[in-house]
Design a protein around this motif. Structure first.
Motif, PDB file in Angstrom:
ATOM      1  N   LEU A 155       0.829  -1.206   0.000  1.00  0.00           N
ATOM      2  CA  LEU A 155       0.000   0.000   0.000  1.00  0.00           C
ATOM      3  C   LEU A 155       0.863   1.256   0.000  1.00  0.00           C
ATOM      4  CD1 LEU A 155      -2.808   1.315   0.190  1.00  0.00           C
ATOM      5  CD2 LEU A 155      -2.617   1.157   2.689  1.00  0.00           C
ATOM      6  N   GLY A 156       2.004   1.207   0.683  1.00  0.00           N
ATOM      7  CA  GLY A 156       2.873   2.379   0.737  1.00  0.00           C
ATOM      8  C   GLY A 156       3.361   2.799  -0.635  1.00  0.00           C
ATOM      9  N   ALA A 157       3.744   1.834  -1.460  1.00  0.00           N
ATOM     10  CA  ALA A 157       4.224   2.160  -2.811  1.00  0.00           C
ATOM     11  C   ALA A 157       3.102   2.753  -3.654  1.00  0.00           C
ATOM     12  CB  ALA A 157       4.784   0.910  -3.474  1.00  0.00           C
ATOM     13  N   ASP A 158       1.915   2.153  -3.588  1.00  0.00           N
ATOM     14  CA  ASP A 158       0.779   2.679  -4.358  1.00  0.00           C
ATOM     15  C   ASP A 158       0.437   4.100  -3.927  1.00  0.00           C
ATOM     16  OD1 ASP A 158       0.658   0.243  -5.621  1.00  0.00           O
ATOM     17  OD2 ASP A 158      -0.921  -0.555  -4.318  1.00  0.00           O
ATOM     18  N   THR A 159       0.442   4.331  -2.619  1.00  0.00           N
ATOM     19  CA  THR A 159       0.105   5.654  -2.090  1.00  0.00           C
ATOM     20  C   THR A 159       1.155   6.675  -2.477  1.00  0.00           C
ATOM     21  OG1 THR A 159      -1.016   4.627  -0.213  1.00  0.00           O
ATOM     22  CG2 THR A 159      -0.409   6.945   0.007  1.00  0.00           C
ATOM     23  N   MET A 160       2.418   6.279  -2.434  1.00  0.00           N
ATOM     24  CA  MET A 160       3.505   7.194  -2.776  1.00  0.00           C
ATOM     25  C   MET A 160       3.355   7.703  -4.202  1.00  0.00           C
ATOM     26  SD  MET A 160       7.573   6.323  -3.000  1.00  0.00           S
ATOM     27  CE  MET A 160       7.268   5.172  -4.367  1.00  0.00           C
ATOM     28  N   VAL A 161       3.116   6.797  -5.144  1.00  0.00           N
ATOM     29  CA  VAL A 161       2.991   7.183  -6.548  1.00  0.00           C
ATOM     30  C   VAL A 161       1.778   8.083  -6.749  1.00  0.00           C
ATOM     31  CG1 VAL A 161       2.663   6.327  -8.888  1.00  0.00           C
ATOM     32  CG2 VAL A 161       4.160   5.092  -7.325  1.00  0.00           C
ATOM     33  N   LEU A 162       0.669   7.733  -6.097  1.00  0.00           N
ATOM     34  CA  LEU A 162      -0.554   8.519  -6.241  1.00  0.00           C
ATOM     35  C   LEU A 162      -0.379   9.908  -5.632  1.00  0.00           C
ATOM     36  CD1 LEU A 162      -3.397   8.245  -7.387  1.00  0.00           C
ATOM     37  CD2 LEU A 162      -4.159   7.465  -5.141  1.00  0.00           C
ATOM     38  N   ALA A 163       0.291   9.990  -4.475  1.00  0.00           N
ATOM     39  CA  ALA A 163       0.510  11.286  -3.828  1.00  0.00           C
ATOM     40  C   ALA A 163       1.385  12.190  -4.697  1.00  0.00           C
ATOM     41  CB  ALA A 163       1.152  11.085  -2.454  1.00  0.00           C
ATOM     42  N   PHE A 164       2.399  11.617  -5.336  1.00  0.00           N
ATOM     43  CA  PHE A 164       3.242  12.415  -6.222  1.00  0.00           C
ATOM     44  C   PHE A 164       2.452  12.897  -7.438  1.00  0.00           C
ATOM     45  CE2 PHE A 164       6.990  11.046  -3.927  1.00  0.00           C
ATOM     46  CZ  PHE A 164       7.876  12.097  -4.146  1.00  0.00           C
ATOM     47  N   ALA A 165       1.546  12.067  -7.939  1.00  0.00           N
ATOM     48  CA  ALA A 165       0.710  12.481  -9.069  1.00  0.00           C
ATOM     49  C   ALA A 165      -0.176  13.657  -8.677  1.00  0.00           C
ATOM     50  CB  ALA A 165      -0.140  11.301  -9.549  1.00  0.00           C
ATOM     51  N   VAL A 166      -0.778  13.578  -7.492  1.00  0.00           N
ATOM     52  CA  VAL A 166      -1.639  14.662  -7.016  1.00  0.00           C
ATOM     53  C   VAL A 166      -0.824  15.934  -6.800  1.00  0.00           C
ATOM     54  CG1 VAL A 166      -3.077  15.443  -5.087  1.00  0.00           C
ATOM     55  CG2 VAL A 166      -3.343  13.127  -5.992  1.00  0.00           C
ATOM     56  N   ALA A 167       0.361  15.793  -6.174  1.00  0.00           N
ATOM     57  CA  ALA A 167       1.204  16.963  -5.931  1.00  0.00           C
ATOM     58  C   ALA A 167       1.644  17.602  -7.250  1.00  0.00           C
ATOM     59  CB  ALA A 167       2.424  16.555  -5.105  1.00  0.00           C
ATOM     60  N   ALA A 168       1.914  16.788  -8.263  1.00  0.00           N
ATOM     61  CA  ALA A 168       2.326  17.322  -9.563  1.00  0.00           C
ATOM     62  C   ALA A 168       1.177  18.058 -10.241  1.00  0.00           C
ATOM     63  CB  ALA A 168       2.826  16.190 -10.457  1.00  0.00           C
ATOM     64  N   ILE A 169      -0.032  17.520 -10.138  1.00  0.00           N
ATOM     65  CA  ILE A 169      -1.190  18.172 -10.749  1.00  0.00           C
ATOM     66  C   ILE A 169      -1.458  19.521 -10.091  1.00  0.00           C
ATOM     67  CG2 ILE A 169      -3.705  18.046 -11.053  1.00  0.00           C
ATOM     68  CD1 ILE A 169      -3.398  15.017 -11.318  1.00  0.00           C
ATOM     69  N   GLY A 170      -1.425  19.551  -8.770  1.00  0.00           N
ATOM     70  CA  GLY A 170      -1.738  20.785  -8.053  1.00  0.00           C
ATOM     71  C   GLY A 170      -0.615  21.796  -8.085  1.00  0.00           C
ATOM     72  N   GLY A 171       0.619  21.333  -8.258  1.00  0.00           N
ATOM     73  CA  GLY A 171       1.780  22.212  -8.166  1.00  0.00           C
ATOM     74  C   GLY A 171       2.524  21.910  -6.882  1.00  0.00           C
ATOM     75  N   LEU A 172       3.792  21.534  -6.972  1.00  0.00           N
ATOM     76  CA  LEU A 172       4.553  21.156  -5.793  1.00  0.00           C
ATOM     77  C   LEU A 172       4.582  22.296  -4.779  1.00  0.00           C
ATOM     78  CD1 LEU A 172       7.578  19.249  -7.369  1.00  0.00           C
ATOM     79  CD2 LEU A 172       5.772  18.298  -5.924  1.00  0.00           C
ATOM     80  N   GLY A 173       4.226  21.972  -3.536  1.00  0.00           N
ATOM     81  CA  GLY A 173       4.233  22.961  -2.461  1.00  0.00           C
ATOM     82  C   GLY A 173       2.958  23.765  -2.313  1.00  0.00           C
ATOM     83  N   GLN A 174       1.931  23.461  -3.085  1.00  0.00           N
ATOM     84  CA  GLN A 174       0.687  24.238  -3.062  1.00  0.00           C
ATOM     85  C   GLN A 174      -0.424  23.440  -2.372  1.00  0.00           C
ATOM     86  OE1 GLN A 174       0.712  27.397  -4.128  1.00  0.00           O
ATOM     87  NE2 GLN A 174       2.857  27.129  -4.705  1.00  0.00           N
ATOM     88  N   ILE A 175      -0.849  23.892  -1.181  1.00  0.00           N
ATOM     89  CA  ILE A 175      -1.865  23.164  -0.421  1.00  0.00           C
ATOM     90  C   ILE A 175      -3.214  23.204  -1.137  1.00  0.00           C
ATOM     91  CG2 ILE A 175      -3.180  23.159   1.738  1.00  0.00           C
ATOM     92  CD1 ILE A 175      -0.645  24.119   3.141  1.00  0.00           C
ATOM     93  N   GLU A 176      -3.598  24.393  -1.633  1.00  0.00           N
ATOM     94  CA  GLU A 176      -4.861  24.484  -2.372  1.00  0.00           C
ATOM     95  C   GLU A 176      -4.794  23.627  -3.633  1.00  0.00           C
ATOM     96  OE1 GLU A 176      -3.097  27.010  -1.377  1.00  0.00           O
ATOM     97  OE2 GLU A 176      -4.331  28.299  -0.087  1.00  0.00           O
ATOM     98  N   GLY A 177      -3.631  23.587  -4.250  1.00  0.00           N
ATOM     99  CA  GLY A 177      -3.458  22.749  -5.429  1.00  0.00           C
ATOM    100  C   GLY A 177      -3.639  21.284  -5.112  1.00  0.00           C
ATOM    101  N   ALA A 178      -3.139  20.846  -3.947  1.00  0.00           N
ATOM    102  CA  ALA A 178      -3.312  19.447  -3.545  1.00  0.00           C
ATOM    103  C   ALA A 178      -4.784  19.118  -3.344  1.00  0.00           C
ATOM    104  CB  ALA A 178      -2.531  19.181  -2.255  1.00  0.00           C
ATOM    105  N   ALA A 179      -5.552  20.064  -2.778  1.00  0.00           N
ATOM    106  CA  ALA A 179      -6.986  19.834  -2.568  1.00  0.00           C
ATOM    107  C   ALA A 179      -7.718  19.695  -3.899  1.00  0.00           C
ATOM    108  CB  ALA A 179      -7.579  20.973  -1.742  1.00  0.00           C
ATOM    109  N   LEU A 180      -7.467  20.630  -4.818  1.00  0.00           N
ATOM    110  CA  LEU A 180      -8.139  20.576  -6.121  1.00  0.00           C
ATOM    111  C   LEU A 180      -7.686  19.356  -6.919  1.00  0.00           C
ATOM    112  CD1 LEU A 180      -9.997  21.814  -8.212  1.00  0.00           C
ATOM    113  CD2 LEU A 180      -8.098  23.269  -8.966  1.00  0.00           C
ATOM    114  N   ALA A 181      -6.391  19.047  -6.868  1.00  0.00           N
ATOM    115  CA  ALA A 181      -5.879  17.884  -7.600  1.00  0.00           C
ATOM    116  C   ALA A 181      -6.466  16.583  -7.051  1.00  0.00           C
ATOM    117  CB  ALA A 181      -4.357  17.843  -7.517  1.00  0.00           C
ATOM    118  N   SER A 182      -6.687  16.518  -5.744  1.00  0.00           N
ATOM    119  CA  SER A 182      -7.312  15.333  -5.155  1.00  0.00           C
ATOM    120  C   SER A 182      -8.724  15.142  -5.689  1.00  0.00           C
ATOM    121  CB  SER A 182      -7.346  15.454  -3.630  1.00  0.00           C
ATOM    122  OG  SER A 182      -6.040  15.511  -3.095  1.00  0.00           O
ATOM    123  N   LEU A 183      -9.444  16.244  -5.852  1.00  0.00           N
ATOM    124  CA  LEU A 183     -10.790  16.166  -6.427  1.00  0.00           C
ATOM    125  C   LEU A 183     -10.738  15.669  -7.871  1.00  0.00           C
ATOM    126  CD1 LEU A 183     -12.417  19.464  -5.077  1.00  0.00           C
ATOM    127  CD2 LEU A 183     -13.007  17.119  -4.436  1.00  0.00           C
TER     128      LEU A 183
END
Length: 299
Positions: free
Chosen positions: A226-254
């Protein structure tokens, strides 16, 4: 039409909530420490293992089942208190100022260690305890029966978004974090203890990751990998939202949550591919993410 939209929306929000907990911790750590922590997914799964173990202990001793809700939060606090300072002081601190390649290699080594550590301690069997989910029952919305636990996850994700914004914009700690993020050298020159800020920020990121793993346990359980799957997915979300952007992480998660649910509804075989297809589309249009921007590198 409404009967189709409501289930789609709620499923997307529930999926996005769990993704958000993992991604926002990664985003917070990068925004403050400028470190890409590949081991973040392992901290997510450790939170899940600890939560499941405590909940199973409560059930085996026939204690009050409502204590399992406290167990979910307690497990995340324990993981953050133990692993946050230990990893930041013992390993991550030595990567500050190093290239991203060095950071990724070092934290990937930590990821491998933590994954093996989980197998040694918890074994290779799956853990599952759904007491928190069963206790909350169900609710019929738009003719579809939903778990109240899913609605709780959505509410908690919203609380985390609001809480982080209040922390950063309206507290002394938030102003210190902002000062360190804006100019680390200037913050040190005016007396801010940046080492303390780094420990607090990293521990908060670990807490959010562990909380996500703990909250996911009652719905899907916890198992090796599960850790590997979560790691890859979290990086995908962070990349979509913009690295370091909390609002971006929220919108990218949606966006990722909606992509996954649409794939499940329309083409189940594409479930695993949908988040990364969404990432590809966004990055082709905005290479630095939805909220990201080109930044100058200090040399």
């Amino acid at each position: 039409m409404l009967n189709a939209v409501i289930p789609l929306l709620l499923d997307s929000l529930a999926s996005a909530a769990l993704i958000f907990f993992a991604a926002v911790g990664l985003t917070l750590v990068f925004s403050v420490l400028r470190v890409l922590n590949v081991a973040h997914g392992s901290l997510y799964s450790i939170g899940g293992y600890v939560a499941a173990s405590i909940c199973l202990f409560i059930a085996s001793r026939q204690l009050n089942p409502y204590w399992s809700f406290l167990a979910l939060l307690f497990s995340a606090v324990c993981v953050a208190a133990i692993f946050g300072p230990l990893i930041e002081r013992g390993l991550v601190r030595w990567t500050y100022g190093k290239s991203e390649a060095v950071q990724i290699l070092i934290t990937f080594g930590l990821f491998l260690i933590l994954e093996d550590l989980q197998r040694v301690i918890f074994g290779v069997q799956s853990f599952y305890e759904d007491a928190p989910m069963r206790l909350l029952g169900t609710t019929a919305i738009g003719g579809v029966v939903y778990l109240n636990y899913q609605i709780l996850l959505i509410g908690m994700a919203l609380l985390v978004v609001i809480g982080l914004r209040l922390l950063i914009n309206h507290t002394r700690l938030g102003r210190l974090i902002t000062a360190v993020v804006t100019d680390r050298e200037m913050a040190q020159s005016i007396g801010i203890d940046t080492n303390r800020i780094f420990i607090l920020a990293f521990s908060l990121g670990v807490f959010l990751a562990a909380l996500g793993g703990a909250l996911a346990t009652p719905t899907s359980g916890i198992a090796p990998g599960l850790g590997a799957d979560t790691m890859v997915l979290a990086f995908a979300v962070a990349a979509i939202g913009g690295l370091g952007q909390i609002e971006g992480a929220a919108l990218a998660s949606l966006i990722v949550g909606l992509a996954r649910v649409l794939a499940i509804y329309l083409a189940p075989s594409l479930d695993a591919v949908a988040p990364y297809a969404a990432m590809l589309v966004v990055l082709l249009i905005r290479p630095y993410g939805l909220f990201g921007s080109v930044t100058a590198r200090r040399i």
